[in-house]
Design a protein around this motif. Sequence first.
Motif, PDB file in Angstrom:
ATOM      1  N   SER A   1      52.279  35.293  39.248  1.00 38.94           N
ATOM      2  CA  SER A   1      51.793  36.313  40.228  1.00 38.94           C
ATOM      3  C   SER A   1      52.038  37.500  39.628  1.00 38.94           C
ATOM      4  O   SER A   1      50.961  38.399  39.840  1.00 38.94           O
ATOM      5  CB  SER A   1      52.899  36.390  41.286  1.00 38.94           C
ATOM      6  N   LEU A   2      52.727  37.970  38.655  1.00 38.90           N
ATOM      7  CA  LEU A   2      52.752  39.115  37.752  1.00 38.90           C
ATOM      8  C   LEU A   2      51.203  39.311  36.915  1.00 38.90           C
ATOM      9  O   LEU A   2      50.630  40.495  36.915  1.00 38.90           O
ATOM     10  CB  LEU A   2      54.023  39.516  37.075  1.00 38.90           C
ATOM     11  N   ALA A   3      50.973  38.133  36.452  1.00 37.19           N
ATOM     12  CA  ALA A   3      49.773  38.158  35.556  1.00 37.19           C
ATOM     13  C   ALA A   3      48.513  38.414  36.327  1.00 37.19           C
ATOM     14  O   ALA A   3      47.705  39.280  35.811  1.00 37.19           O
ATOM     15  CB  ALA A   3      49.423  36.655  35.047  1.00 37.19           C
ATOM     16  N   VAL A   4      48.261  37.999  37.594  1.00 35.62           N
ATOM     17  CA  VAL A   4      47.269  38.292  38.607  1.00 35.62           C
ATOM     18  C   VAL A   4      47.194  39.733  38.869  1.00 35.62           C
ATOM     19  O   VAL A   4      46.248  40.455  38.780  1.00 35.62           O
ATOM     20  CB  VAL A   4      47.312  37.535  39.862  1.00 35.62           C
ATOM     21  N   LYS A   5      48.482  40.473  38.931  1.00 33.61           N
ATOM     22  CA  LYS A   5      48.534  41.758  39.498  1.00 33.61           C
ATOM     23  C   LYS A   5      48.158  42.537  38.378  1.00 33.61           C
ATOM     24  O   LYS A   5      47.678  43.806  38.601  1.00 33.61           O
ATOM     25  CB  LYS A   5      49.961  42.008  39.953  1.00 33.61           C
ATOM     26  N   THR A   6      48.302  42.068  37.116  1.00 34.80           N
ATOM     27  CA  THR A   6      47.583  43.117  35.867  1.00 34.80           C
ATOM     28  C   THR A   6      46.153  42.821  35.759  1.00 34.80           C
ATOM     29  O   THR A   6      45.681  43.604  34.852  1.00 34.80           O
ATOM     30  CB  THR A   6      48.315  42.538  34.712  1.00 34.80           C
ATOM     31  N   GLY A   7      45.359  42.158  36.687  1.00 36.97           N
ATOM     32  CA  GLY A   7      44.051  41.856  36.488  1.00 36.97           C
ATOM     33  C   GLY A   7      43.757  40.498  35.793  1.00 36.97           C
ATOM     34  O   GLY A   7      42.632  40.296  35.553  1.00 36.97           O
ATOM     35  N   ALA A   8      44.696  39.886  35.255  1.00 30.44           N
ATOM     36  CA  ALA A   8      44.383  38.827  34.093  1.00 30.44           C
ATOM     37  C   ALA A   8      43.688  37.625  35.306  1.00 30.44           C
ATOM     38  O   ALA A   8      44.349  37.450  36.639  1.00 30.44           O
ATOM     39  CB  ALA A   8      45.634  38.352  33.535  1.00 30.44           C
ATOM     40  N   GLU A   9      42.969  36.639  34.784  1.00 28.32           N
ATOM     41  CA  GLU A   9      42.840  35.611  35.367  1.00 28.32           C
ATOM     42  C   GLU A   9      44.144  34.493  35.444  1.00 28.32           C
ATOM     43  O   GLU A   9      44.498  34.584  34.257  1.00 28.32           O
ATOM     44  CB  GLU A   9      41.554  34.733  34.759  1.00 28.32           C
TER      45      GLU A   9
ATOM     46  N   GLU B   1      43.777  33.913  44.374  1.00 27.14           N
ATOM     47  CA  GLU B   1      43.070  34.198  43.256  1.00 27.14           C
ATOM     48  C   GLU B   1      43.643  33.320  42.082  1.00 27.14           C
ATOM     49  O   GLU B   1      43.160  32.948  41.184  1.00 27.14           O
ATOM     50  CB  GLU B   1      43.254  35.674  42.575  1.00 27.14           C
ATOM     51  N   ILE B   2      44.976  32.794  42.408  1.00 27.46           N
ATOM     52  CA  ILE B   2      45.685  31.785  41.153  1.00 27.46           C
ATOM     53  C   ILE B   2      45.134  30.427  41.645  1.00 27.46           C
ATOM     54  O   ILE B   2      45.379  29.763  42.498  1.00 27.46           O
ATOM     55  CB  ILE B   2      47.168  32.019  41.300  1.00 27.46           C
ATOM     56  N   LYS B   3      44.600  29.825  40.559  1.00 27.55           N
ATOM     57  CA  LYS B   3      43.996  28.541  40.570  1.00 27.55           C
ATOM     58  C   LYS B   3      44.894  27.619  40.627  1.00 27.55           C
ATOM     59  O   LYS B   3      45.856  27.623  39.668  1.00 27.55           O
ATOM     60  CB  LYS B   3      42.836  28.109  39.829  1.00 27.55           C
ATOM     61  N   LEU B   4      45.057  26.402  41.359  1.00 28.39           N
ATOM     62  CA  LEU B   4      46.061  25.274  41.211  1.00 28.39           C
ATOM     63  C   LEU B   4      45.474  24.191  40.621  1.00 28.39           C
ATOM     64  O   LEU B   4      44.186  23.772  41.636  1.00 28.39           O
ATOM     65  CB  LEU B   4      46.838  25.287  42.456  1.00 28.39           C
TER      66      LEU B   4
END
Length: 295
Positions: free
Chosen positions: A18-26, A52-55
């Motif tokens: 979740s933190l990764a997505v918040k930084t703009g990362a895929e 946005e997080i793919k599972l």
Amino acid sequence: MDGFYSAQSSLTRLKYVSLAVKTGAEAAILGFSFNEKPAPKVIEAFRNLSSEIKLYSRDPVSHKRLINYLQRSVGLVADLAFLLPPAENPGVLSEILEWIKIQQENERILIGINANSQSFSNINKESVHEIVKIYVDTLVEIYSKYQKCSFVLIPHDFRNTNKQSSDIGLSQAIMKAIPQEIKSDCVQVPTPFSAAEIKFVCKHLDIVLTGRMHLCIACLSQGTPVGCITYQGKFQGLFEHIELDGMLIDPEQASQPEHLSNFFIPLIQHREYNRQRIQKVIPKVKQLALANFSS
């Protein structure tokens, strides 16, 4: 990711993604399984994940469970371990491979055996003596049917190596307990070894009995038939990918006298037929494993 081993560890991984997505990362969670009784806090955390997080679920059974729990899109893939190439230089396992070569020259059936306590942990069969007896009785019965067989004992998990109930401890106890006439046709794989090295060994075996998911995958990816003692419903989904029935036995049945040998002996008999079926479907399974990286 379902919290079976540690709910907190699963929650921590979900927090990081979740933190990764918040930084703009895929971000994506690649090929994971999901048991039938996930931790409630883990389910809640999954439901709160950004869309946005793919599972990506690694088997059809887990895939259905995730969609049912989360009501969101989940990709169906296969385990990344299918893509690991076997080591062409087996290193510490060279002596085992030489032993295997001699057995093959003598036209013996090579049977891999992985004993682990995890398979029986939920049915009060946790004592080393009980587990060792299950496997020794099975080996004795197999040997009575196929005297031209040789056993390769494969400890596949190196955790808790000082415990008698570890894979290594169980393999050593089985070697000590089996009758002398079988012991001379038995060898234990030395540890530690890499996943790629043991995959190379599995390629040369005729069939394997295991309760370890990734040893099962190591075998299947090389076309080697495998009989599995199940846990957490993980193997059922895997074998839907492989399109084979009759390769699984649950711990309750496996712990009953003669049930494990009665399950496994027919698989030995049909090993070549099953090998051909596995080899046909594995290219498709590897393509599903590659789908972990699809956009």
